[in-house]
Design a protein around this motif. Sequence first.
Motif, PDB file in Angstrom:
ATOM      1  N   MET A   1      33.308  31.849  34.985  1.00 15.93           N
ATOM      2  CA  MET A   1      34.132  32.828  35.612  1.00 15.93           C
ATOM      3  C   MET A   1      34.485  34.163  34.346  1.00 15.93           C
ATOM      4  SD  MET A   1      37.070  31.824  38.282  1.00 15.93           S
ATOM      5  CE  MET A   1      36.623  32.111  39.695  1.00 15.93           C
ATOM      6  N   SER A   2      34.529  35.250  34.916  1.00 18.81           N
ATOM      7  CA  SER A   2      34.814  36.284  33.963  1.00 18.81           C
ATOM      8  C   SER A   2      36.273  36.581  33.891  1.00 18.81           C
ATOM      9  CB  SER A   2      34.221  37.568  34.306  1.00 18.81           C
ATOM     10  OG  SER A   2      33.075  37.343  34.122  1.00 18.81           O
ATOM     11  N   HIS A   3      37.011  37.259  32.778  1.00 20.90           N
ATOM     12  CA  HIS A   3      38.286  37.356  32.910  1.00 20.90           C
ATOM     13  C   HIS A   3      38.398  38.834  32.355  1.00 20.90           C
ATOM     14  CE1 HIS A   3      42.427  37.064  30.818  1.00 20.90           C
ATOM     15  NE2 HIS A   3      42.495  36.388  31.934  1.00 20.90           N
ATOM     16  N   VAL A   4      39.606  39.452  33.135  1.00 21.84           N
ATOM     17  CA  VAL A   4      40.272  40.557  32.603  1.00 21.84           C
ATOM     18  C   VAL A   4      41.346  40.705  32.397  1.00 21.84           C
ATOM     19  CG1 VAL A   4      39.729  41.760  34.965  1.00 21.84           C
ATOM     20  CG2 VAL A   4      39.822  43.171  32.775  1.00 21.84           C
ATOM     21  N   ARG A   5      42.324  41.680  31.548  1.00 19.48           N
ATOM     22  CA  ARG A   5      43.697  41.739  31.387  1.00 19.48           C
ATOM     23  C   ARG A   5      43.878  43.102  31.071  1.00 19.48           C
ATOM     24  NH1 ARG A   5      48.344  38.375  30.630  1.00 19.48           N
ATOM     25  NH2 ARG A   5      50.002  39.468  29.301  1.00 19.48           N
ATOM     26  N   HIS A   6      44.837  43.606  31.684  1.00 21.04           N
ATOM     27  CA  HIS A   6      45.090  45.155  31.559  1.00 21.04           C
ATOM     28  C   HIS A   6      46.544  45.144  31.961  1.00 21.04           C
ATOM     29  CE1 HIS A   6      44.378  49.421  30.958  1.00 21.04           C
ATOM     30  NE2 HIS A   6      45.114  49.438  31.855  1.00 21.04           N
ATOM     31  N   SER A   7      47.215  46.158  30.981  1.00 20.45           N
ATOM     32  CA  SER A   7      48.588  46.411  31.025  1.00 20.45           C
ATOM     33  C   SER A   7      48.806  47.769  30.784  1.00 20.45           C
ATOM     34  CB  SER A   7      49.319  45.526  30.089  1.00 20.45           C
ATOM     35  OG  SER A   7      50.843  45.661  30.226  1.00 20.45           O
ATOM     36  N   ILE A   8      49.858  48.284  31.686  1.00 13.64           N
ATOM     37  CA  ILE A   8      49.956  49.723  31.711  1.00 13.64           C
ATOM     38  C   ILE A   8      51.673  49.987  31.725  1.00 13.64           C
ATOM     39  CG2 ILE A   8      49.698  49.991  34.040  1.00 13.64           C
ATOM     40  CD1 ILE A   8      48.589  52.899  33.501  1.00 13.64           C
ATOM     41  N   HIS A   9      52.109  50.950  31.183  1.00  6.55           N
ATOM     42  CA  HIS A   9      53.686  51.281  31.375  1.00  6.55           C
ATOM     43  C   HIS A   9      53.469  52.465  32.631  1.00  6.55           C
ATOM     44  CE1 HIS A   9      57.704  52.366  30.578  1.00  6.55           C
ATOM     45  NE2 HIS A   9      57.299  53.576  30.600  1.00  6.55           N
ATOM     46  N   ILE A  10      54.638  52.166  33.380  1.00  4.32           N
ATOM     47  CA  ILE A  10      54.612  53.243  34.592  1.00  4.32           C
ATOM     48  C   ILE A  10      56.137  53.752  34.313  1.00  4.32           C
ATOM     49  CG2 ILE A  10      54.742  53.686  36.938  1.00  4.32           C
ATOM     50  CD1 ILE A  10      52.569  51.691  37.086  1.00  4.32           C
ATOM     51  N   ASP A  11      56.482  55.134  34.348  1.00  2.00           N
ATOM     52  CA  ASP A  11      57.695  55.719  34.224  1.00  2.00           C
ATOM     53  C   ASP A  11      58.357  55.600  35.188  1.00  2.00           C
ATOM     54  OD1 ASP A  11      59.676  56.587  32.830  1.00  2.00           O
ATOM     55  OD2 ASP A  11      58.993  58.452  33.106  1.00  2.00           O
ATOM     56  N   ALA A  12      58.870  54.501  36.031  1.00  5.02           N
ATOM     57  CA  ALA A  12      59.581  54.113  37.295  1.00  5.02           C
ATOM     58  C   ALA A  12      60.055  53.233  37.238  1.00  5.02           C
ATOM     59  CB  ALA A  12      58.554  54.380  38.429  1.00  5.02           C
ATOM     60  N   PRO A  13      61.205  52.581  37.794  1.00  8.98           N
ATOM     61  CA  PRO A  13      61.884  51.369  37.865  1.00  8.98           C
ATOM     62  C   PRO A  13      61.056  50.141  38.623  1.00  8.98           C
ATOM     63  CG  PRO A  13      63.078  52.905  39.451  1.00  8.98           C
ATOM     64  CD  PRO A  13      62.051  53.570  38.859  1.00  8.98           C
ATOM     65  N   PRO A  14      61.237  48.990  38.143  1.00 14.43           N
ATOM     66  CA  PRO A  14      60.188  47.803  38.851  1.00 14.43           C
ATOM     67  C   PRO A  14      60.196  48.100  40.288  1.00 14.43           C
ATOM     68  CG  PRO A  14      61.276  47.253  36.934  1.00 14.43           C
ATOM     69  CD  PRO A  14      61.949  48.343  37.132  1.00 14.43           C
ATOM     70  N   ALA A  15      61.409  48.189  41.000  1.00  7.35           N
ATOM     71  CA  ALA A  15      61.683  47.983  42.475  1.00  7.35           C
ATOM     72  C   ALA A  15      60.499  49.242  43.190  1.00  7.35           C
ATOM     73  CB  ALA A  15      63.040  48.150  42.803  1.00  7.35           C
ATOM     74  N   THR A 105      51.187  44.496  34.319  1.00  8.31           N
ATOM     75  CA  THR A 105      49.940  43.475  33.723  1.00  8.31           C
ATOM     76  C   THR A 105      49.265  42.828  34.967  1.00  8.31           C
ATOM     77  OG1 THR A 105      51.377  43.284  31.714  1.00  8.31           O
ATOM     78  CG2 THR A 105      49.541  41.689  32.117  1.00  8.31           C
ATOM     79  N   ILE A 106      47.953  43.174  34.953  1.00  8.31           N
ATOM     80  CA  ILE A 106      47.166  42.570  35.745  1.00  8.31           C
ATOM     81  C   ILE A 106      46.359  41.607  35.090  1.00  8.31           C
ATOM     82  CG2 ILE A 106      45.247  42.577  37.507  1.00  8.31           C
ATOM     83  CD1 ILE A 106      46.448  45.597  37.988  1.00  8.31           C
ATOM     84  N   ASP A 107      46.243  40.302  35.475  1.00 11.39           N
ATOM     85  CA  ASP A 107      45.553  39.080  34.908  1.00 11.39           C
ATOM     86  C   ASP A 107      44.655  38.825  35.790  1.00 11.39           C
ATOM     87  OD1 ASP A 107      44.452  37.267  33.170  1.00 11.39           O
ATOM     88  OD2 ASP A 107      46.557  36.808  32.506  1.00 11.39           O
ATOM     89  N   MET A 108      43.210  38.742  35.745  1.00 11.46           N
ATOM     90  CA  MET A 108      42.295  38.292  37.016  1.00 11.46           C
ATOM     91  C   MET A 108      40.975  37.415  36.269  1.00 11.46           C
ATOM     92  SD  MET A 108      40.459  40.638  40.060  1.00 11.46           S
ATOM     93  CE  MET A 108      39.869  42.104  38.811  1.00 11.46           C
TER      94      MET A 108
END
Length: 114
Positions: A1-15, A105-108
């Motif tokens: 299996m391959s793995h990718v992890r990416h994280s980004i800041h979005i200027d909006a509240p979590p909800a 953060t997406i971890d796939m």
Amino acid sequence: MSHVRHSIHIDAPPAAVWAIGRDPERMPEWNTTVVSVKDAEGPLDKPGGRFTVVSKIAGRPLEITWQIDEVETPRYFVATATTPLGGSARQRVDYEPDGSGTRVTIDMEYDVAP
């Protein structure tokens, strides 16, 4: 299996970020590989929800059916996927407060085909 992890800041509240991320009709707005979404079944903020994305991978369309396995609104969800040719994936998406915005953060892990 391959793995990718990416994280980004979005200027909006979590909800707010969660609401957009869990709306299948809005996926083509923020996921550059998604051309369209079809066959959404059940709420995508509860385990058992399903949907199929039509993605364009290496210039070719690919249908990927996702099922929601775990959810903790609005903190994270875990989903698994299958493709018609036997590919599979498991991803976890975390939504965390990050200053005045949200860290997504997406971890796939994935396998394109046997």
